[in-house]
Motif scaffolding. Structure first.
Motif, PDB file in Angstrom:
ATOM      1  N   SER A   1       0.829  -1.201   0.000  1.00 15.66           N
ATOM      2  CA  SER A   1       0.000   0.000   0.000  1.00 15.66           C
ATOM      3  C   SER A   1       0.867   1.257   0.000  1.00 15.66           C
ATOM      4  O   SER A   1       2.040   1.224   0.369  1.00 15.66           O
ATOM      5  CB  SER A   1      -0.943   0.003   1.198  1.00 15.66           C
ATOM      6  N   THR A   2       0.258   2.334  -0.416  1.00 17.27           N
ATOM      7  CA  THR A   2       0.929   3.632  -0.433  1.00 17.27           C
ATOM      8  C   THR A   2      -0.132   4.706  -0.259  1.00 17.27           C
ATOM      9  O   THR A   2      -1.330   4.423  -0.237  1.00 17.27           O
ATOM     10  CB  THR A   2       1.730   3.832  -1.737  1.00 17.27           C
ATOM     11  N   SER A   3       0.298   5.928  -0.186  1.00 22.35           N
ATOM     12  CA  SER A   3      -0.652   7.034  -0.014  1.00 22.35           C
ATOM     13  C   SER A   3      -1.192   7.492  -1.374  1.00 22.35           C
ATOM     14  O   SER A   3      -0.562   7.281  -2.417  1.00 22.35           O
ATOM     15  CB  SER A   3       0.039   8.215   0.676  1.00 22.35           C
ATOM     16  N   THR A   4      -2.331   8.135  -1.325  1.00 18.69           N
ATOM     17  CA  THR A   4      -2.879   8.706  -2.564  1.00 18.69           C
ATOM     18  C   THR A   4      -1.965   9.823  -3.067  1.00 18.69           C
ATOM     19  O   THR A   4      -1.869  10.035  -4.268  1.00 18.69           O
ATOM     20  CB  THR A   4      -4.309   9.246  -2.352  1.00 18.69           C
ATOM     21  N   LYS A   5      -1.271  10.481  -2.159  1.00 21.43           N
ATOM     22  CA  LYS A   5      -0.335  11.537  -2.547  1.00 21.43           C
ATOM     23  C   LYS A   5       0.776  10.968  -3.430  1.00 21.43           C
ATOM     24  O   LYS A   5       1.118  11.535  -4.473  1.00 21.43           O
ATOM     25  CB  LYS A   5       0.263  12.197  -1.304  1.00 21.43           C
ATOM     26  N   THR A   6       1.328   9.818  -3.034  1.00 19.92           N
ATOM     27  CA  THR A   6       2.390   9.187  -3.828  1.00 19.92           C
ATOM     28  C   THR A   6       1.852   8.708  -5.164  1.00 19.92           C
ATOM     29  O   THR A   6       2.480   8.920  -6.209  1.00 19.92           O
ATOM     30  CB  THR A   6       3.021   8.013  -3.057  1.00 19.92           C
ATOM     31  N   LEU A   7       0.672   8.073  -5.165  1.00 20.10           N
ATOM     32  CA  LEU A   7       0.080   7.628  -6.429  1.00 20.10           C
ATOM     33  C   LEU A   7      -0.175   8.813  -7.360  1.00 20.10           C
ATOM     34  O   LEU A   7       0.035   8.718  -8.563  1.00 20.10           O
ATOM     35  CB  LEU A   7      -1.222   6.865  -6.176  1.00 20.10           C
ATOM     36  N   SER A   8      -0.607   9.920  -6.790  1.00 24.81           N
ATOM     37  CA  SER A   8      -0.858  11.115  -7.583  1.00 24.81           C
ATOM     38  C   SER A   8       0.431  11.659  -8.207  1.00 24.81           C
ATOM     39  O   SER A   8       0.455  12.066  -9.370  1.00 24.81           O
ATOM     40  CB  SER A   8      -1.519  12.190  -6.718  1.00 24.81           C
ATOM     41  N   LYS A   9       1.526  11.665  -7.441  1.00 27.62           N
ATOM     42  CA  LYS A   9       2.831  12.090  -7.968  1.00 27.62           C
ATOM     43  C   LYS A   9       3.249  11.214  -9.144  1.00 27.62           C
ATOM     44  O   LYS A   9       3.739  11.706 -10.165  1.00 27.62           O
ATOM     45  CB  LYS A   9       3.919  11.980  -6.896  1.00 27.62           C
ATOM     46  N   LEU A  10       3.069   9.885  -8.978  1.00 27.16           N
ATOM     47  CA  LEU A  10       3.447   8.949 -10.037  1.00 27.16           C
ATOM     48  C   LEU A  10       2.584   9.149 -11.280  1.00 27.16           C
ATOM     49  O   LEU A  10       3.099   9.151 -12.402  1.00 27.16           O
ATOM     50  CB  LEU A  10       3.350   7.510  -9.524  1.00 27.16           C
TER      51      LEU A  10
END
Length: 98
Positions: A76-85
């Motif tokens: 799992s990861t944060s939505t912030k990290t997914l958004s950056k990617l």
């Protein structure tokens, strides 16, 4: 596969899952895992479609390569990290609650 009276009977994975989904604990865990798996597959597909390696995507997004690898492996990861990617691939991120 089940062998009954000399006949081989098999269930599809969908049949097995449907049967197991009757158990509320299994259903809850399965749905949680499928949501995570979907995110992992979506990231991997988008990265490959963009023609980027994990390292290239990580550099563009400003995250460690290990972060990309971990997400693609199902962590799992944060939505912030997914958004950056997603932004690093000129994509948008959508969250669907159904």
């Amino acid at each position: 596969m089940n062998i009954m009276k000399g006949k081989i009977m098999s269930k599809s994975i969908d049949d097995v899952i449907q049967e197991k989904m009757k158990n509320p604990e299994f259903k809850k865990a399965f749905e949680k895992d499928m949501a995570q798996f979907s995110s992992s597959v979506a990231l991997l597909k988008a990265r490959e479609d963009a023609g980027l390696t994990q390292r290239e995507l990580a550099e563009k997004a400003g995250v460690p390569q290990s972060t990309v690898a971990r997400i693609e492996r199902g962590y799992s990861t944060s939505t912030k990290t997914l958004s950056k990617l997603a932004s690093a691939m000129n994509k948008t991120m959508r969250i669907v609650i159904a």
